[in-house]
Enzyme design. Structure first.
Site, PDB file in Angstrom:
ATOM      1  CG  ASP A 196      -1.794   1.109   1.484  1.00 46.86           C
ATOM      2  OD1 ASP A 196      -1.665   2.116   0.779  1.00 46.86           O
ATOM      3  OD2 ASP A 196      -2.664   1.007   2.383  1.00 46.86           O
ATOM      4  CG  HIS A 368      -4.229   4.107   3.430  1.00 47.14           C
ATOM      5  ND1 HIS A 368      -4.395   2.931   2.728  1.00 47.14           N
ATOM      6  CD2 HIS A 368      -5.391   4.788   3.319  1.00 47.14           C
ATOM      7  CE1 HIS A 368      -5.611   2.913   2.203  1.00 47.14           C
ATOM      8  NE2 HIS A 368      -6.242   4.031   2.538  1.00 47.14           N
TER       9      HIS A 368
END
Lengths: 546, 546
Positions: A196, A368
């Protein structure tokens, strides 16, 4: 296809944030991961959403063996109702909350349970898919419960796909990331890491949910009047924390906004949201005092019809903000929404409520991980090859640089684009081809009936409007002008445009020219004239009637 | 009007960043400060720029005694060519660079020197305006040379107007802020402070130009290939520093972009930009090696036709970026431009050039002071009253809170809006009325010929396009459809829309209804049908011909 390599084919999520979808192919088997949607850029006028092109999967439909979903966010499951009916019925694996949210979507689209093969799995389960793939899911923290990454065991080696993640040591559901499984894969050897990249440009560690909760708790504890909190409807973890904070301060939670209520209902019915008192609506508030309520509402992105926007603009049917109220924006604007969110924040200040928003206050944290969390994954996996995913090119490139800065950097990193066929084998890692990829526009009830030319026309009209010149062809022609979005009604201008048009038509009729030619002449003459006298370029449509 | 108070009337710059303009009125005299433009929000489709409404000044034209300009940025002088011709000829005071830039504008609009009364002043000069105002300008640092704030001495007390500012201790032109003059006013007593709120939410001190220069210097010194730098065309200080850095590293400066060249020419001709070698254009580069050039170019806001955007998109006629090039984005996106700038940055990463941009790299600093600088002004002035200016409501309110946190806070702060008549006297400070205020839209060659309805039509067409239904009224009517920005050509859809239209027309003709009524019926029927089958709402225009 040879049995020496796996092909990793991103159909979305590379070079962009949104519409995540992967196809993993080995020999004659395909494993699909996720099927998400993306939201349009500002220049995609009128488009509601974007879904991945799936031509490659349709052309290889008989090879698809299974479909794994990492979690229940729109950018991972939002395209499913559009895509699933166009592909063969294969097992779709997902955790309980993920499938709960998916079923809700399918129901909206009239897709019955019998038409799909949904298989509920534990976020840490090991799945056998086809003859060649073993998908070992691992729980990893994100902004929604039941979020997984996976170790994909293939005949050529292990692929670690992080899924969306941040490393949250005190997640609201008490279930931290299963890092041991990632570490074990690392010890055994990871061929490829897919990770990610969203926050690859951010140094340090992403703020924890616990810290956000503590900030919100302090604000609520000192609030004298009503408290309004907005956040992402899908941010189940945040909402859970806010419910607990409300309870601690003896405030009943009033939930407003269709999408938030929908998420909450699914989460609650499946046991992912714990409530001592049922959520109520504004109508059910009764005579609760101002300091006995906390509103949870939609509008974190400044969407014009959302609850918070209507409150800020003073157009909400049942509620009006007032001095003494507190508003907490527990969210950040998604790129493209900055202006809309800023407008709402300014209106709140104008009304005189107490406003708390990031970055001035720590009332939001990204879902994130930042650079330190990304480095942790590199250290646990020390992969041979690396594919930075879930990011725009800037995030991918900076993630690649971060990888290169590690003590044991990957041998090779590829900045892939959607549609790239990335071949990975024991000793090879390269892009060997392309499959069709890109976005299908969804607009109103239409899927794929909007082209780029249509978007360009919308763009042109949005700038200078449209001017329609209607004329009956006749030796003494009659010309009518209709415009929308052009300029204020202006008799002189209209008369002079009509004069230009009449001249062209008279000449055309006199010279017995063909109607198409007269139309072209009319178009050119009026366009030049309008541009000269107004400096503008409306979309010009001549309508000739014989 | 009584002689007990001054009226401070913001005509722009309150509750917004842009179109700064003040009228200060005492008895029968008006002093104007600045006349700036603003750039449109994303929803003001097709609008080029906004200028302040000046009805109040036109209605009181004979009271205007003088006009003072603080500096040469667009948001302070950009509206002058539109406004000046509509007001009486009064002395317009400005420093040399400010007037140089203004003359350039006047020339573009065909306003001759003889038509205006421009008076060049020193940035520290004391001016007598009318019988009652003494304006004591003080030099204060900002991102352009010759920037001033002012102490306005009035019969009721001193008003300190900071102008745009940051506190730069090592400004590129070696001329720091004249803080002593502000301090002197403070010692004598300041009735009202008007101060720049742009960065009132930012803690600390704004990064200095010297630090930005040092970061850019390091990047240029390690660059092996060509270097491209973009910044605001009007950021004369930054550009001066970059010219020196280029010289130090023996790179010739190639300047590209009309607006930047224009600013540079004015600044250079007036002695505000020092060059050892003349600036050259791409055509004049000859055989300079890659490490012998530094390009200074427009495009800091991602404007589609700017030099950097064309380089990023690969559409520049003469130059193409390549690996080994370095691009420095020495600027931040202005709110509303985030997406355009992000697109350019992503393209640069895709091309594979080395990209440096804030906040990851300190290659840009705001021209406006942060909280510590704002506090310094409070401490120097300790005003009785405070008017936070140059900011959106969020900035104004946070600036007011900052004021309140000072050891000697102002007695009262007003969050004013454009058009408020703020009365300030020895013992009063309140809003006593309103004058007309707001924005006049400038679009193409038109000023004020765009209404909000026109913007709404543009908005509607930008979402779903336009559909024109042309019909000849006849017992067997003929219907033609023309659309732009609606959906892809679709025979079935067109046939069914025509069918709906024909039915309405046949009924209308048969029942001998009036043409207007038939048109209304047609509009309603087609609109409902289109909405039902497509889920969309194009702007629908029926054109009936008898």
């Amino acid at each position: 296809m040879s049995d020496k390599y796996v092909e990793v084919i991103p159909l979305g999520g590379m070079g962009e944030i949104g519409k995540n979808m992967f196809a993993f192919r080995y020999a004659d088997e395909i494993l699909i991961v996720d099927g998400g949607l993306a939201f349009p850029d500002a220049h995609m006028l009128g488009i509601d959403l974007l879904i991945p092109k799936i031509d490659y999967l349709q052309q290889n439909a008989d090879l698809i063996k299974g479909w794994v979903l990492t979690h229940g966010h729109e950018d991972h499951i939002g395209a499913m109702p559009y895509i699933v009916p166009r592909l063969p019925r294969v097992p779709i694996y997902g955790a309980r909350l993920t499938l709960g949210l998916l079923k809700e979507k399918f129901a909206e689209f009239g897709i019955k349970d019998t038409m799909v093969d949904l298989r509920e799995v534990d976020p840490d389960e090991k799945l056998r898919i086809g003859k060649h793939f073993t998908v070992d899911l691992f729980r990893i923290t994100h902004s929604i419960p039941d979020n997984s990454g996976m170790v994909i065991h293939t005949p050529v080696g292990r692929i670690v796909h992080t899924g969306d993640f941040k490393i949250e040591h005190h997640p609201p559901d008490g279930k931290p990331s299963h890092l041991a499984k990632i570490a074990a894969a690392g010890s055994e050897g990871v061929l490829l890491l897919i990770s990610d990249s969203t926050n690859a440009e951010r140094p340090g560690q992403t703020t924890s949910e616990a810290e956000v909760a503590s900030t919100i708790d302090k604000i609520v504890s000192s609030a004298k009047g009503r408290v309004f909190v907005t956040t992402f409807a899908s941010h189940t973890h945040r909402i859970q924390n806010i419910l607990q904070i409300a309870e601690k301060h003896r405030r009943r939670v009033v939930m407003e906004g269709r999408s938030m209520i929908k998420y909450a209902q699914v989460a609650q019915s499946l046991g992912y949201m714990k409530l001592s008192h049922p959520l109520i609506s504004t109508d059910e508030m009764g005579d609760l005092a101002d300091d006995q309520v906390l509103f949870l509402c939609t509008g974190s992105q400044g969407q014009p019809m959302s609850v918070l926007s209507r409150l800020a603009m003073g157009t909400h049917a049942k509620l009006a903000l007032k001095r003494g109220d507190t508003v907490i924006m527990s969210s950040s604007p998604i790129p493209g929404n900055e202006e809309a969110v800023n407008t709402v924040i300014n209106r709140l200040y104008e009304i005189g409520v107490e406003v708390y928003h990031p970055p001035t206050y720590r009332v939001h944290a990204s879902g994130h991980g930042s650079q330190e969390e990304l480095k942790l994954i590199f250290n646990l996996t020390t992969p041979r090859y690396f594919l930075p995913w879930h990011g725009e090119p800037r995030h991918q490139v900076n993630h690649a640089r971060l990888a290169q800065s590690m003590p044991t950097p990957p041998q090779r990193t590829i900045i892939a684009r959607n549609g790239d066929v990335v071949r990975v084998g024991r000793d090879e890692f390269k892009v060997t081809g392309r499959v069709p990829a890109g976005a299908v526009y969804v607009d109103g009830l239409g899927v794929g009936d909007i082209s780029d030319e249509i978007i360009q026309d919308r763009m042109a009209m949005s700038g200078d409007g449209v001017l329609i010149v209607t004329a009956v062809l006749h030796p003494t022609p009659h010309v009518e002008l209709i415009s929308r979005g052009f300029v204020k009604s202006n008799r002189d201008l209209e008369a002079s445009i009509r004069k230009v048009a009449v001249e062209v038509l008279e000449t055309g009729v006199r010279e017995k020219r063909r109607m198409e030619d007269i139309r072209d002449d009319l178009y050119g003459a009026v366009r030049r004239f309008v541009r000269k006298v107004t400096g503008r370029n409306p979309v010009l449509i001549p309508v000739l009637v014989e």
